[in-house]
Enzyme design. Structure first.
Site, mmCIF file in Angstrom:
data_model
loop_
_atom_site.group_PDB
_atom_site.id
_atom_site.type_symbol
_atom_site.label_atom_id
_atom_site.label_comp_id
_atom_site.label_asym_id
_atom_site.label_seq_id
_atom_site.Cartn_x
_atom_site.Cartn_y
_atom_site.Cartn_z
ATOM 1 N N HIS A 1 -10.552 -7.848 83.820
ATOM 2 C CA HIS A 1 -9.889 -7.159 85.266
ATOM 3 C C HIS A 1 -8.025 -7.318 85.522
ATOM 4 O O HIS A 1 -7.183 -6.360 85.778
ATOM 5 C CB HIS A 1 -10.502 -8.036 85.887
ATOM 6 C CG HIS A 1 -10.536 -7.795 87.845
ATOM 7 N ND1 HIS A 1 -11.069 -8.907 88.587
ATOM 8 C CD2 HIS A 1 -9.644 -7.156 88.553
ATOM 9 C CE1 HIS A 1 -10.478 -8.318 90.160
ATOM 10 N NE2 HIS A 1 -9.808 -7.226 89.815
ATOM 11 N N HIS B 1 -19.660 -13.426 80.857
ATOM 12 C CA HIS B 1 -18.253 -13.935 82.741
ATOM 13 C C HIS B 1 -17.183 -13.895 82.424
ATOM 14 O O HIS B 1 -16.900 -13.571 82.888
ATOM 15 C CB HIS B 1 -19.025 -15.418 82.929
ATOM 16 C CG HIS B 1 -18.395 -15.784 84.667
ATOM 17 N ND1 HIS B 1 -19.116 -15.144 85.393
ATOM 18 C CD2 HIS B 1 -17.169 -16.561 85.020
ATOM 19 C CE1 HIS B 1 -18.205 -15.754 86.492
ATOM 20 N NE2 HIS B 1 -16.744 -16.569 86.215
ATOM 21 N N GLU B 2 -16.559 -14.773 80.880
ATOM 22 C CA GLU B 2 -15.264 -14.626 81.202
ATOM 23 C C GLU B 2 -14.831 -13.911 80.789
ATOM 24 O O GLU B 2 -13.569 -13.479 81.147
ATOM 25 C CB GLU B 2 -14.914 -16.156 79.996
ATOM 26 C CG GLU B 2 -15.236 -17.376 80.892
ATOM 27 C CD GLU B 2 -14.576 -17.735 82.500
ATOM 28 O OE1 GLU B 2 -13.672 -17.226 82.512
ATOM 29 O OE2 GLU B 2 -15.599 -18.197 82.841
ATOM 30 N N HIS C 1 -13.797 -11.561 83.048
ATOM 31 C CA HIS C 1 -12.559 -11.462 84.586
ATOM 32 C C HIS C 1 -11.967 -11.023 83.387
ATOM 33 O O HIS C 1 -10.533 -10.530 84.211
ATOM 34 C CB HIS C 1 -12.218 -13.004 84.515
ATOM 35 C CG HIS C 1 -12.836 -13.896 85.628
ATOM 36 N ND1 HIS C 1 -13.139 -13.839 87.130
ATOM 37 C CD2 HIS C 1 -13.801 -15.077 85.393
ATOM 38 C CE1 HIS C 1 -13.612 -14.095 87.220
ATOM 39 N NE2 HIS C 1 -13.890 -14.961 86.658
HETATM 40 ZN ZN LIG Z 1 -15.296 -16.811 86.713
#
Ligand SMILES: [Zn+2]
Length: 706
Positions: A493, A486-487, A490
């Site tokens: 991104h 998940h992290e 980011h």
């Molecule tokens: Zn998050």
């Protein structure tokens, strides 16, 4: 010492202050080794003063406003402040300590006033308006036109159109609100620490493995005051549910643990009572929204997201509430049957949920974290899982740079390279929990990518994995693996950002969009080719047996009734507090609990068995600032996530290289990840998907379809 309450004088920062000049390490990585506590205050003050001088130069420029002397000049301003604050926030969040927190509290209202100094300056707004009026002649490129629109919107939302007395009122509200948010966060941390539960009789820890018991014993040694003579100390995690509830077989201890968790901040002790703070915050945010012309704070916040209106948020949450609660009740019936075998005639409580849910999971799926963990070693999860998936999808490679240091021991730095070997940016990983580090997991940027400023990205992931004893491998739970993916979504991104202006870079998208890429990245942990690679026994290298992988993949919507309901409970509370007008906010701390109860009941998620993921008194997302009236964002962006997962599967079915389709990855990077906020994020989604998002894949994934 200068008077902090007034605008600081322009003073040169002494040359031996490391924030005085840009960092010279590769990619502009901050030189943490050079930074000491006493550097921050002068650098923040000088940084604010320097930026005010830059703004003044823009405002008083005699030349006709144009892109270079207005927009670009704004984008270039504030360098000293930016590089100082990123280091201060990093150290305060990941290392902690009273000195840093005191400094943050002192600076928060100054920063609020600093922002007001720009956004309430009519001269600069007038210049932006002039550029906008001249836009047809200026032949602006799309990104510049979008940036201009964003600036104008930000000025209006910040109160530029208010009268002078109204602006005075607004400045006072802003300063008080950030002070209260900081106060709330700090009290919430205190309540987390204070809620730790001493266990005197080790027999009560039945159900826990040796490693966990040893960790609880270490807690007691490290924190003798809280342990109060007990040999073991259970520390609390942020959400209401505590991981140990799934494993402790002592029912009374479970009850005590959940009680310690859910009463945090409710006046158990005065030091960590957050009720007065949150009530004042709700009231002042409502007053500010009114002043700015909005019905309530929720409307003000929704307008800034892709949701646009609080009504759209309400409609979405309400649509999910009934089916989620229905599923939670069905799950409860199954758990009740299990409880009955242990405690005939017993009543299932919220504190039993995790325990029997875990047992049911084991029975039905034969999955046990203790069986899985030896196959989930951190380094392998990163290299053969997280990084491998990124290489297969996007062609990028990872090269650890032990020559580059983070801010504390154990922080690791990788250089990320493009397929052609050129440098893309740096990825910094801080995976371990430590005393003083804030809870949870998060990503932030040391350096934001920008072509205007000639910068490549430096991004950071923070997790809170318990460090193993020296020499032992770091073995993860399945959930911690998810957090890694998940992290890193980011991080991608931020890393893939390819925009001109720093304001529009990478993750600078609306809050109800920002979780979308990170949620998508979670899909790769269950991709057969990825899990088969990273899930290997840390000692023997043997792959996780296929029947266990099959079971992990078959988990599907198991437990989603509970998970969705507890999430919606928190999201609805966050909305409820922020849909109030100033006069409707309760005034007495004792009313907080009743307000919560009424709000949850009204939304149909007031289930005693499923308390909200966060209660108001420790809901830092909502009252510490950052996700106020925006906690709905997670499920809002999950609509896009579920659609995109479906799209990847569809694209993969067209190609030959399994789920990790290089061409699809490239397209996701180009149309979505690289765009940051350089255009309407929903336009990026449409460019990827060819149409607007539909909610059906989300409903199916969470088992909520009718
Ligand atoms: Zn998050």
């Amino acid at each position: 010492m200068p008077d902090l309450a007034t605008a600081p004088e322009v003073t040169a920062l002494s040359a031996d202050n490391p924030f005085a000049a840009p960092f010279t390490l590769p990619y502009g990585l901050p030189d943490f080794a050079a930074v000491r506590l006493e550097h921050f205050r002068p650098a923040v003050l000088a940084g604010m003063a320097a930026q005010r001088a830059e703004w003044e130069a823009i405002a008083s420029d005699e030349a006709l406003p144009n892109v270079a002397n207005t927009l670009e000049a704004l984008e270039r301003s504030g360098e000293i402040l930016r590089r100082t604050m990123v280091v201060l926030h990093t150290l305060a969040g990941s290392v902690g300590g009273d000195d840093l927190h005191a400094l943050e509290s002192e600076i928060a209202p100054l920063l609020a006033a600093h922002g007001d100094a720009l956004y309430l300056d009519r001269r600069i707004f007038d210049r932006l308006e002039s550029v906008a009026n001249a836009a047809p002649l200026l032949d602006l490129d799309d990104e510049t036109a979008w940036l201009l629109e964003q600036y104008r919107k930000t000025f209006v939302r910040a109160g530029i159109r208010l009268t002078d007395p109204e602006q005075e009122q607004l400045r006072a509200l802003n300063a008080r609100i950030v002070t209260l948010e900081t106060e709330f966060s700090q009290r919430a941390v205190r309540s987390l620490v204070a809620g730790a539960l001493p266990v005197h009789d080790p027999a009560r820890l039945a159900g826990l493995d040796e490693g966990t018991v040893a960790a609880l014993a270490r807690n007691a040694v490290d924190r003798p005051d809280d342990a109060a003579g007990a040999g073991h100390l259970i520390t609390l995690q942020l959400p209401t549910q505590q991981p140990l509830l799934a494993r402790l077989s002592d029912r009374k201890l479970r009850g005590a643990l959940l009680e310690a968790s859910r009463t945090r901040g409710s006046g158990v002790d005065a030091e960590s009572d957050t009720r007065g703070v949150l009530l004042e915050l709700a009231k002042l945010r409502a007053e500010r929204a009114r002043l700015l012309g909005y019905e309530h704070h929720a409307a003000y916040i929704a307008e800034d997201g892709t949701a646009l209106t609080a009504e759209a948020v309400r409609a979405m949450l309400e649509r999910l509430a009934a089916p989620a609660a229905r599923n939670a009740r069905l799950e409860a019936a199954e758990l009740r049957a299990l409880l009955e075998t242990d405690h005939p005639g017993g009543t299932l409580t919220a504190a039993d949920w995790g325990f029997y849910s875990e047992r049911l999971r084991k029975e039905r799926f034969d999955l046990d974290d203790d069986v899985l963990r030896p196959y989930l070693e951190l380094d392998r999860v990163l290299t053969d899982g997280v990084f491998h998936a990124a290489t297969a999808l996007f062609g990028i490679t990872f090269h650890e740079r032990p020559d580059l240091a983070g801010y504390t021991d154990g922080v690791r730095v990788w250089e990320v390279k493009e397929e052609d070997g050129s440098g893309l940016g740096l990825f910094v990983g801080d995976f371990y929990a430590r005393a003083g580090k804030r809870g949870g997991a998060w990503m932030h940027s040391f350096v934001r990518q920008s072509r205007l400023l000639g910068r490549k990205p430096v991004v950071v992931n923070n997790l809170n994995i318990t460090a193993p004893p020296p020499g032992e491998p770091t073995l993860l739970t399945w959930d911690e693996v998810r957090t890694c993916f998940h992290e890193f979504g980011h991080a991608l991104h931020g890393l893939f950002s390819d925009v001109h202006y720093p304001t529009l870079s990478g993750t600078s998208v609306p809050r109800d969009f920002v979780e979308y890429p990170s949620q998508v990245n979670e899909m790769w942990m269950t991709d057969a080719a990825v899990v088969g690679r990273f899930a290997r026994h840390h000692r023997t290298g043997e792959p996780l047996p296929q029947h266990l992988i099959d079971k992990l993949l078959a988990l599907g919507a198991y437990g989603e009734g509970f998970a969705t309901t507890e999430y919606l409970g928190a999201a609805l509370l966050d909305q409820a507090w922020h849909r109030l007008t100033p006069g409707e906010v309760p005034t007495a701390p004792e009313e907080v609990e009743g307000f919560e109860r009424a709000a949850l009941d009204a939304a149909g998620v007031g289930l005693d068995l499923v308390p909200p993921r966060y209660r108001s008194t420790y809901f830092n997302h909502s009252f510490g600032g950052g996700y106020d009236a925006a906690y709905y964002s997670y499920i809002w962006s999950e609509v896009l996530d579920a659609e995109t997962v479906e799209w990847f599967h569809h694209e993969a079915a067209q190609g030959a290289d399994g789920g990790l389709n290089r061409a699809a990855g490239q397209r996701f990077r180009e149309e979505l990840l690289s765009r940051g906020f350089s255009r309407d994020p929903l336009a990026s989604f449409r460019a990827l998907r060819g149409r607007d998002a539909d909610i059906a894949p989300l409903l199916a994934r969470r088992g909520l379809a009718e």
